[in-house]
Each structure stands twice: as structure tokens, then as C-alpha cells.
Write a protein that holds these residues in place. Structure first.
Motif, PDB file in Angstrom:
ATOM      1  N   ILE A   1     -24.098  37.824  31.667  1.00 41.73           N
ATOM      2  CA  ILE A   1     -23.904  37.558  30.243  1.00 41.73           C
ATOM      3  C   ILE A   1     -22.456  37.847  29.884  1.00 41.73           C
ATOM      4  CG2 ILE A   1     -24.561  38.214  27.893  1.00 41.73           C
ATOM      5  CD1 ILE A   1     -27.294  38.887  28.891  1.00 41.73           C
ATOM      6  N   GLU A   2     -21.831  36.923  29.198  1.00 42.83           N
ATOM      7  CA  GLU A   2     -20.459  37.087  28.722  1.00 42.83           C
ATOM      8  C   GLU A   2     -20.357  36.559  27.302  1.00 42.83           C
ATOM      9  OE1 GLU A   2     -17.842  35.095  31.357  1.00 42.83           O
ATOM     10  OE2 GLU A   2     -18.148  36.497  33.021  1.00 42.83           O
ATOM     11  N   ARG A   3     -19.377  37.060  26.598  1.00 48.75           N
ATOM     12  CA  ARG A   3     -19.122  36.562  25.254  1.00 48.75           C
ATOM     13  C   ARG A   3     -18.431  35.211  25.330  1.00 48.75           C
ATOM     14  NH1 ARG A   3     -16.596  41.120  21.380  1.00 48.75           N
ATOM     15  NH2 ARG A   3     -16.426  39.206  20.125  1.00 48.75           N
ATOM     16  N   ALA A   4     -18.946  34.250  24.582  1.00 43.63           N
ATOM     17  CA  ALA A   4     -18.370  32.914  24.566  1.00 43.63           C
ATOM     18  C   ALA A   4     -17.294  32.760  23.507  1.00 43.63           C
ATOM     19  CB  ALA A   4     -19.456  31.865  24.336  1.00 43.63           C
ATOM     20  N   SER A   5     -17.130  33.740  22.640  1.00 42.01           N
ATOM     21  CA  SER A   5     -16.121  33.687  21.587  1.00 42.01           C
ATOM     22  C   SER A   5     -15.533  35.073  21.414  1.00 42.01           C
ATOM     23  CB  SER A   5     -16.741  33.196  20.271  1.00 42.01           C
ATOM     24  OG  SER A   5     -15.795  33.254  19.217  1.00 42.01           O
ATOM     25  N   GLU A   6     -14.215  35.132  21.253  1.00 40.75           N
ATOM     26  CA  GLU A   6     -13.560  36.412  21.033  1.00 40.75           C
ATOM     27  C   GLU A   6     -13.742  36.923  19.611  1.00 40.75           C
ATOM     28  OE1 GLU A   6      -9.511  35.991  22.087  1.00 40.75           O
ATOM     29  OE2 GLU A   6      -9.892  35.613  24.230  1.00 40.75           O
ATOM     30  N   ASN A   7     -14.032  36.026  18.686  1.00 48.09           N
ATOM     31  CA  ASN A   7     -14.138  36.409  17.281  1.00 48.09           C
ATOM     32  C   ASN A   7     -15.572  36.607  16.811  1.00 48.09           C
ATOM     33  OD1 ASN A   7     -11.311  36.105  17.106  1.00 48.09           O
ATOM     34  ND2 ASN A   7     -11.525  33.922  16.637  1.00 48.09           N
ATOM     35  N   ASN A   8     -16.543  36.189  17.624  1.00 45.36           N
ATOM     36  CA  ASN A   8     -17.942  36.266  17.207  1.00 45.36           C
ATOM     37  C   ASN A   8     -18.756  36.882  18.339  1.00 45.36           C
ATOM     38  OD1 ASN A   8     -20.444  35.994  16.048  1.00 45.36           O
ATOM     39  ND2 ASN A   8     -20.246  33.814  15.594  1.00 45.36           N
ATOM     40  N   ALA A   9     -19.253  38.098  18.129  1.00 49.71           N
ATOM     41  CA  ALA A   9     -20.027  38.787  19.172  1.00 49.71           C
ATOM     42  C   ALA A   9     -21.417  38.210  19.348  1.00 49.71           C
ATOM     43  CB  ALA A   9     -20.125  40.281  18.841  1.00 49.71           C
ATOM     44  N   ALA A  10     -21.885  37.402  18.412  1.00 53.23           N
ATOM     45  CA  ALA A  10     -23.230  36.821  18.519  1.00 53.23           C
ATOM     46  C   ALA A  10     -23.273  35.591  19.399  1.00 53.23           C
ATOM     47  CB  ALA A  10     -23.761  36.471  17.125  1.00 53.23           C
ATOM     48  N   TYR A  11     -22.134  35.031  19.733  1.00 51.38           N
ATOM     49  CA  TYR A  11     -22.068  33.805  20.527  1.00 51.38           C
ATOM     50  C   TYR A  11     -21.889  34.197  21.986  1.00 51.38           C
ATOM     51  CZ  TYR A  11     -20.820  28.959  21.607  1.00 51.38           C
ATOM     52  OH  TYR A  11     -20.794  27.688  22.121  1.00 51.38           O
ATOM     53  N   LEU A  12     -22.954  34.053  22.794  1.00 47.39           N
ATOM     54  CA  LEU A  12     -22.959  34.507  24.178  1.00 47.39           C
ATOM     55  C   LEU A  12     -23.121  33.330  25.126  1.00 47.39           C
ATOM     56  CD1 LEU A  12     -25.250  37.666  23.955  1.00 47.39           C
ATOM     57  CD2 LEU A  12     -22.766  37.525  23.701  1.00 47.39           C
ATOM     58  N   ARG A  13     -22.779  33.601  26.390  1.00 39.62           N
ATOM     59  CA  ARG A  13     -22.919  32.611  27.462  1.00 39.62           C
ATOM     60  C   ARG A  13     -23.700  33.251  28.604  1.00 39.62           C
ATOM     61  NH1 ARG A  13     -17.866  31.596  28.225  1.00 39.62           N
ATOM     62  NH2 ARG A  13     -17.553  33.075  29.919  1.00 39.62           N
ATOM     63  N   PHE A  14     -24.805  32.616  28.979  1.00 37.90           N
ATOM     64  CA  PHE A  14     -25.645  33.076  30.078  1.00 37.90           C
ATOM     65  C   PHE A  14     -25.313  32.260  31.324  1.00 37.90           C
ATOM     66  CE2 PHE A  14     -27.738  34.814  26.531  1.00 37.90           C
ATOM     67  CZ  PHE A  14     -28.644  35.774  26.939  1.00 37.90           C
ATOM     68  N   ASP A  15     -24.908  32.932  32.393  1.00 37.00           N
ATOM     69  CA  ASP A  15     -24.669  32.277  33.682  1.00 37.00           C
ATOM     70  C   ASP A  15     -25.818  32.637  34.612  1.00 37.00           C
ATOM     71  OD1 ASP A  15     -22.198  30.952  33.197  1.00 37.00           O
ATOM     72  OD2 ASP A  15     -21.171  32.879  33.296  1.00 37.00           O
ATOM     73  N   ILE A  16     -26.646  31.652  34.887  1.00 37.95           N
ATOM     74  CA  ILE A  16     -27.842  31.844  35.713  1.00 37.95           C
ATOM     75  C   ILE A  16     -27.543  31.361  37.119  1.00 37.95           C
ATOM     76  CG2 ILE A  16     -30.267  31.230  35.987  1.00 37.95           C
ATOM     77  CD1 ILE A  16     -30.336  30.842  32.941  1.00 37.95           C
ATOM     78  N   LYS A  17     -27.623  32.269  38.071  1.00 38.51           N
ATOM     79  CA  LYS A  17     -27.266  31.980  39.461  1.00 38.51           C
ATOM     80  C   LYS A  17     -28.541  31.945  40.299  1.00 38.51           C
ATOM     81  CE  LYS A  17     -24.479  33.811  43.271  1.00 38.51           C
ATOM     82  NZ  LYS A  17     -23.578  34.906  43.701  1.00 38.51           N
ATOM     83  N   ARG A  18     -28.765  30.826  40.959  1.00 43.86           N
ATOM     84  CA  ARG A  18     -29.955  30.688  41.795  1.00 43.86           C
ATOM     85  C   ARG A  18     -29.629  30.315  43.243  1.00 43.86           C
ATOM     86  NH1 ARG A  18     -33.596  28.759  39.373  1.00 43.86           N
ATOM     87  NH2 ARG A  18     -32.811  28.556  37.259  1.00 43.86           N
ATOM     88  N   ARG A  19     -28.358  30.121  43.578  1.00 42.44           N
ATOM     89  CA  ARG A  19     -27.965  29.829  44.965  1.00 42.44           C
ATOM     90  C   ARG A  19     -26.532  30.288  45.181  1.00 42.44           C
ATOM     91  NH1 ARG A  19     -29.022  25.206  42.266  1.00 42.44           N
ATOM     92  NH2 ARG A  19     -27.239  24.004  41.499  1.00 42.44           N
ATOM     93  N   GLU A  20     -26.176  30.453  46.462  1.00 40.73           N
ATOM     94  CA  GLU A  20     -24.847  30.911  46.865  1.00 40.73           C
ATOM     95  C   GLU A  20     -24.117  29.757  47.524  1.00 40.73           C
ATOM     96  OE1 GLU A  20     -21.692  32.945  46.937  1.00 40.73           O
ATOM     97  OE2 GLU A  20     -23.484  34.061  46.345  1.00 40.73           O
TER      98      GLU A  20
END
Length: 296
Positions: A197-216
Motif C-alpha cells: 500500500i502506498e499513497r497515490a497523492s502527496e496532498n491527500n492521505a485518503a487516496y491510496l494505491r494497492f499493488d497486488i503481487k501474485r507472481r515473480e
């Protein structure tokens, strides 16, 4: 099956009622003030009521059906895809014979399934649709929401080389730190290996980005173009190459450096004793020795 939970239903009814009252009062008063400049104040009040009440009713309707709108948003892509496929099937069946219809369907389904690149792309986008619903299950089942029961808004998803990336807008009551303690459960629900989980916006803490990893992807074998550059017909020498492993110093001619002398040689510094003090003067001196008998 419960489509909208009772807590969400009660919360939307309460919010719709408050929105109706506030909109009716604010819009009605402002409209009456403006109308009072042209008509009698009593007539202006009636005009304000005629404008404020319908506007408030429209706001009440939007707030009241917001849970349904959100539910439609969750299934918007699937609904649109189903409508397009069903319309295409009906139009194709009505304008072509059955054999042609089946042949076209076989080509539309078989060509992507037989082409590896297209097949992987279709599967990747299908996982994006699945992951959006799996994240909604996470928010509804074991992630703490606010008191009204409104879930975060899952905006969009796209495939990545290792899985999927999903953008989520949190509602009041949740933060990124609350979700970081449940990443292992989110990964299990999404049928993935790990979730970041990472923040997708520097100005808005509610806007997040989920990176789902299922393979290498770093473990995959990559065909290098350097192999094709090697001449396989080139002659190979019978004796192996001798690679130097050490340096024989006696065989190296080291240059001899001679420092030129200028004038007289430098004087040696006076010797010192072990404790750093200068030694006593020598008994031999250029002055004549005193006769000790003169002092006795």
C-alpha cells in the motif's frame, strides 16, 4: 441476499433527511432575498419556497439512492461488458444464419484463446475485475469502517507485470496504517502472494494505491540477443589460453631513482636519550681544562 445492509440504509436515510432540510432552507432563503428585489416580500417567500423545495427534493433523492449508485459503480464494468456482448449476439443472430453466427463466435473466442499474447492480456484484465470485488469483500468483512458503514470507494484497476494495481479512496474512519496491519489477510482474500500500500497523492492521505503481487518476474528466463552474435563456425584453438594468475616480482625491472645532492650534506640532528632530553656535553672541548688544584 442482502444487497444494502441495514446500517447503511439507516445512515443514508438520515443523511438524506438532513440534506433535504439544509437545502430547502438555504436555497429558499437565498431565492426569497433575490425575489424581494422585484416583488412584494410575501410573494418573494412563495417564490423561494417554490424554488427551494424541488431543489431539496432532488438533493434528497441523490443522497438516498447513493448506496445503490455505489453498488452500480462496483458492477459497472461487468454490466457494460454484458450489455455489449448481449447486444452483439442479438444483432449477429438476427442478421446472419446460425452457421455463420457460430463461426463468428468461434473466431472471436478461439483466436484470443489460441494467441498467447492476447490470452495473457485478457486474463490480466479479468483479474483486475476480480480484484476490485475481492477488495470490497475485505473492506466489508474484516476491515473497520466508520460508524455509518460506508465502505471505501474502489476507483480503478490496471494490470502490472507482477499482478494488479488498484486505486482506492478511503472514507473517514480509515487510514493507511490501519490497512498495513491487515496486508496478509488482504493478500489471502485477493489470492495473491503479497500486497503493498502506498499513497497515490502527496496532498491527500485518503487516496491510496494497492499493488497486488501474485507472481515473480525476476526469476523468469530471458532470451539474450548476445547468443545470436556468437559465430558458432569460428575455429577453436587446441591449447587453452594461459591466464596470468600472479606477478613474479624478480622478473620486473624496477627503475633506480637517484636523488641529486645539493651543496653540503645536511647536518644530523642531535641525538636524544630515551626520555627525549638532550645528552650532556662531551668532556672534550676546545677550551683548556681548568686546573682543579687552584680551587683546593
Amino acid at each position: 441476499m442482502t444487497v444494502i445492509e441495514a446500517k447503511v440504509h439507516r445512515s443514508s436515510a438520515r443523511n438524506a433527511r438532513m440534506a433535504f432540510i439544509l437545502t430547502a432552507v438555504i436555497v429558499g432563503v437565498l431565492s426569497a432575498v433575490v425575489a424581494a428585489s422585484y416583488w412584494h416580500p410575501i410573494v418573494a417567500l412563495f417564490v423561494g419556497a417554490l424554488i427551494g423545495v424541488p431543489t431539496a427534493a432532488l438533493v434528497w433523492l441523490l443522497v438516498r439512492v447513493w448506496p445503490v449508485i455505489r453498488l452500480l459503480w462496483w458492477w459497472s464494468l461487468e454490466t457494460l461488458l454484458a450489455v455489449v456482448l448481449l447486444t452483439a449476439w442479438v444483432q449477429l443472430a438476427n442478421h446472419t444464419p446460425t452457421v455463420v453466427t457460430l463461426l463468428v463466435v468461434a473466431l472471436v473466442v478461439g483466436v484470443p484463446a489460441a494467441t498467447p499474447t492476447v490470452r495473457r492480456r485478457v486474463i490480466a484484465w479479468a483479474w483486475c475485475l476480480i480484484v476490485r470485488h475481492r477488495l470490497r469483500v475485505c473492506f466489508a468483512q474484516f476491515i473497520i469502517a466508520n460508524q455509518s458503514g460506508s465502505l471505501p470507494l474502489i476507483l480503478w484497476a490496471k494490470p502490472t507485470p507482477v499482478g494488479e494495481r488498484v486505486w482506492v479512496y478511503l472514507r473517514p474512519g480509515l487510514s493507511a496504517k490501519d490497512l498495513e496491519t491487515r496486508l496478509d489477510k488482504i493478500a489471502v482474500t485477493c489470492h495473491a502472494s503479497t500486497v503493498l500500500i502506498e499513497r497515490a497523492s502527496e496532498n491527500n492521505a485518503a487516496y491510496l494505491r494497492f499493488d497486488i503481487k501474485r507472481r515473480e518476474v525476476l526469476n523468469a528466463q530471458v532470451n539474450s540477443p548476445l547468443v545470436d552474435a556468437i559465430d558458432r563456425n569460428a575455429p577453436v584453438s587446441a591449447s587453452p589460453l594461459t591466464v596470468p594468475t600472479a606477478l613474479d616480482l624478480p622478473d620486473v625491472d624496477a627503475p633506480t631513482i637517484t636523488l641529486p645532492t645539493q651543496g653540503k650534506p645536511a647536518k644530523k640532528p642531535p641525538a636524544t636519550t630515551a626520555n627525549g632530553s638532550k645528552p650532556a656535553a662531551s668532556s672534550a672541548s676546545s677550551l683548556p681544562d681548568d686546573d682543579t688544584s687552584d680551587w683546593i
